[in-house]
Design an enzyme around this catalytic site. Structure first.
Site, PDB file in Angstrom:
ATOM      1  N   PRO A   6       0.797  -1.229   0.000  1.00 55.19           N
ATOM      2  CG  PRO A   6      -0.075  -1.058   2.152  1.00 55.19           C
ATOM      3  CD  PRO A   6       0.573  -2.034   1.211  1.00 55.19           C
ATOM      4  CG  ASN A   7      -0.128   4.304   1.388  1.00 52.49           C
ATOM      5  OD1 ASN A   7      -1.114   4.884   0.940  1.00 52.49           O
ATOM      6  ND2 ASN A   7      -0.133   3.705   2.564  1.00 52.49           N
ATOM      7  NE  ARG A  14       4.072   6.604   1.660  1.00 49.33           N
ATOM      8  CZ  ARG A  14       4.305   5.371   2.097  1.00 49.33           C
ATOM      9  NH1 ARG A  14       4.771   4.453   1.262  1.00 49.33           N
ATOM     10  NH2 ARG A  14       4.096   5.064   3.340  1.00 49.33           N
ATOM     11  CE1 TYR A  19       8.992   4.897   2.909  1.00 47.62           C
ATOM     12  CE2 TYR A  19       7.456   6.749   2.889  1.00 47.62           C
ATOM     13  CZ  TYR A  19       7.932   5.591   3.470  1.00 47.62           C
ATOM     14  OH  TYR A  19       7.351   5.113   4.630  1.00 47.62           O
ATOM     15  CG  ASN A  70       8.223  -2.213   0.268  1.00 48.54           C
ATOM     16  OD1 ASN A  70       7.736  -2.345   1.402  1.00 48.54           O
ATOM     17  ND2 ASN A  70       8.780  -1.085  -0.138  1.00 48.54           N
ATOM     18  CB  ALA A  73       1.588   0.102   6.376  1.00 47.48           C
ATOM     19  CG  ASP A  83      -0.236 -17.391   8.257  1.00 49.09           C
ATOM     20  OD1 ASP A  83       0.842 -17.563   8.867  1.00 49.09           O
ATOM     21  OD2 ASP A  83      -1.343 -17.370   8.827  1.00 49.09           O
ATOM     22  CD  GLU A  94      10.899  -7.497   5.667  1.00 51.58           C
ATOM     23  OE1 GLU A  94      11.453  -8.486   6.204  1.00 51.58           O
ATOM     24  OE2 GLU A  94      10.378  -6.573   6.310  1.00 51.58           O
ATOM     25  CG  HIS A  96      11.255  -2.375   4.317  1.00 51.87           C
ATOM     26  ND1 HIS A  96       9.888  -2.319   4.247  1.00 51.87           N
ATOM     27  CD2 HIS A  96      11.557  -3.511   4.986  1.00 51.87           C
ATOM     28  CE1 HIS A  96       9.378  -3.377   4.859  1.00 51.87           C
ATOM     29  NE2 HIS A  96      10.370  -4.119   5.311  1.00 51.87           N
ATOM     30  CG  LEU A  97      11.508   2.307  -1.270  1.00 52.64           C
ATOM     31  CD1 LEU A  97      10.046   2.678  -1.227  1.00 52.64           C
ATOM     32  CD2 LEU A  97      12.168   2.837  -2.511  1.00 52.64           C
ATOM     33  NE  ARG A 103      10.433   5.881   8.370  1.00 50.73           N
ATOM     34  CZ  ARG A 103       9.438   5.678   7.494  1.00 50.73           C
ATOM     35  NH1 ARG A 103       9.528   4.685   6.626  1.00 50.73           N
ATOM     36  NH2 ARG A 103       8.382   6.462   7.487  1.00 50.73           N
ATOM     37  NE  ARG A 107       7.451   4.121   9.899  1.00 51.67           N
ATOM     38  CZ  ARG A 107       6.320   4.238   9.181  1.00 51.67           C
ATOM     39  NH1 ARG A 107       5.950   3.277   8.374  1.00 51.67           N
ATOM     40  NH2 ARG A 107       5.570   5.315   9.276  1.00 51.67           N
TER      41      ARG A 107
HETATM   42  C1  DQA Z   1       8.299   0.916   3.700  1.00 52.73           C
HETATM   43  C2  DQA Z   1       8.457   1.118   5.207  1.00 52.73           C
HETATM   44  C3  DQA Z   1       7.130   0.910   5.913  1.00 52.73           C
HETATM   45  O1  DQA Z   1       7.293   1.091   7.322  1.00 52.73           O
HETATM   46  C4  DQA Z   1       6.111   1.917   5.417  1.00 52.73           C
HETATM   47  O2  DQA Z   1       4.856   1.665   6.020  1.00 52.73           O
HETATM   48  C5  DQA Z   1       6.005   1.948   3.933  1.00 52.73           C
HETATM   49  C6  DQA Z   1       7.208   1.810   3.120  1.00 52.73           C
HETATM   50  C7  DQA Z   1       9.598   1.227   2.936  1.00 52.73           C
HETATM   51  O3  DQA Z   1       9.706   0.795   1.794  1.00 52.73           O
HETATM   52  O4  DQA Z   1      10.486   1.907   3.458  1.00 52.73           O
HETATM   53  O5  DQA Z   1       4.937   2.191   3.378  1.00 52.73           O
HETATM   54  O6  DQA Z   1       7.982  -0.446   3.456  1.00 52.73           O
END
Ligand code: DQA
Length: 145
Positions: A6-7, A14, A19, A70, A73, A83, A94, A96-97, A103, A107
């Site tokens: 999401p997002n 954003r 990011y 990724n 959230a 699962d 996994e 993450h940017l 942070r 997180r």
């Molecule tokens: C994220 C880190 C997460 O905590 C956050 O909710 C995101 C982006 C990252 O790529 O840094 O939406 O996954």
């Protein structure tokens, strides 16, 4: 298969201080180019919905060799995504940017980390290409063993 949660469709606009300025299309293009250079291909998908992400993981189980994810959230909340990854059993990385450990404390918890081969975070858009190199190395190692 590369899965964005999401997002992440808003990347570029954003919170660029956290990011970066790369858009999701930029990231997907870089992944496709790098995969092609290594004789592989990627399918990249994004959703804002947890259940849809679970469905994408199931689909990956049918037709992909590995997963780069990724979960955004949902990383910090989703038993369902963890699962699903466990259920399909593909090697997963996994991504993450941002450096989630630098942070807010919430997180730092990841439900998906224990079911992934490893986690790459904190390198901005480059986190994804680093993850791709790792995944392709893992698949090559498997082929050669
Ligand atoms: C994220 C880190 C997460 O905590 C956050 O909710 C995101 C982006 C990252 O790529 O840094 O939406 O996954």
């Amino acid at each position: 298969m590369v899965l964005h949660g999401p997002n992440l469709n808003l990347l570029g606009a954003r919170e660029p201080g956290i990011y970066g300025r790369a858009t999701l299309a930029d990231i997907d293009r870089a992944l496709a180019e790098r995969a092609r250079a290594r004789g592989a291909s990627v399918e990249c998908r994004q959703t804002n919905l947890e259940g849809e992400l679970v469905g994408f993981i199931h689909e990956a189980g049918q037709r992909a060799q590995a997963i780069i994810i990724n979960p955004a959230a949902y990383t910090h909340t989703s038993v369902a995504i963890a699962d699903a990854l466990r259920a399909v059993g593909l090697p997963a990385v996994e991504v993450h940017l941002s450096n989630v450990h630098a942070r807010e404390p919430f997180r730092r918890r990841s439900f998906v980390a224990p079911v992934c081969v490893g986690t790459i975070g904190g390198f901005g858009a480059r986190s994804y290409t680093l993850a791709l190199e790792a995944v392709l190395d893992i698949l090559e190692d498997k082929q050669n063993s």
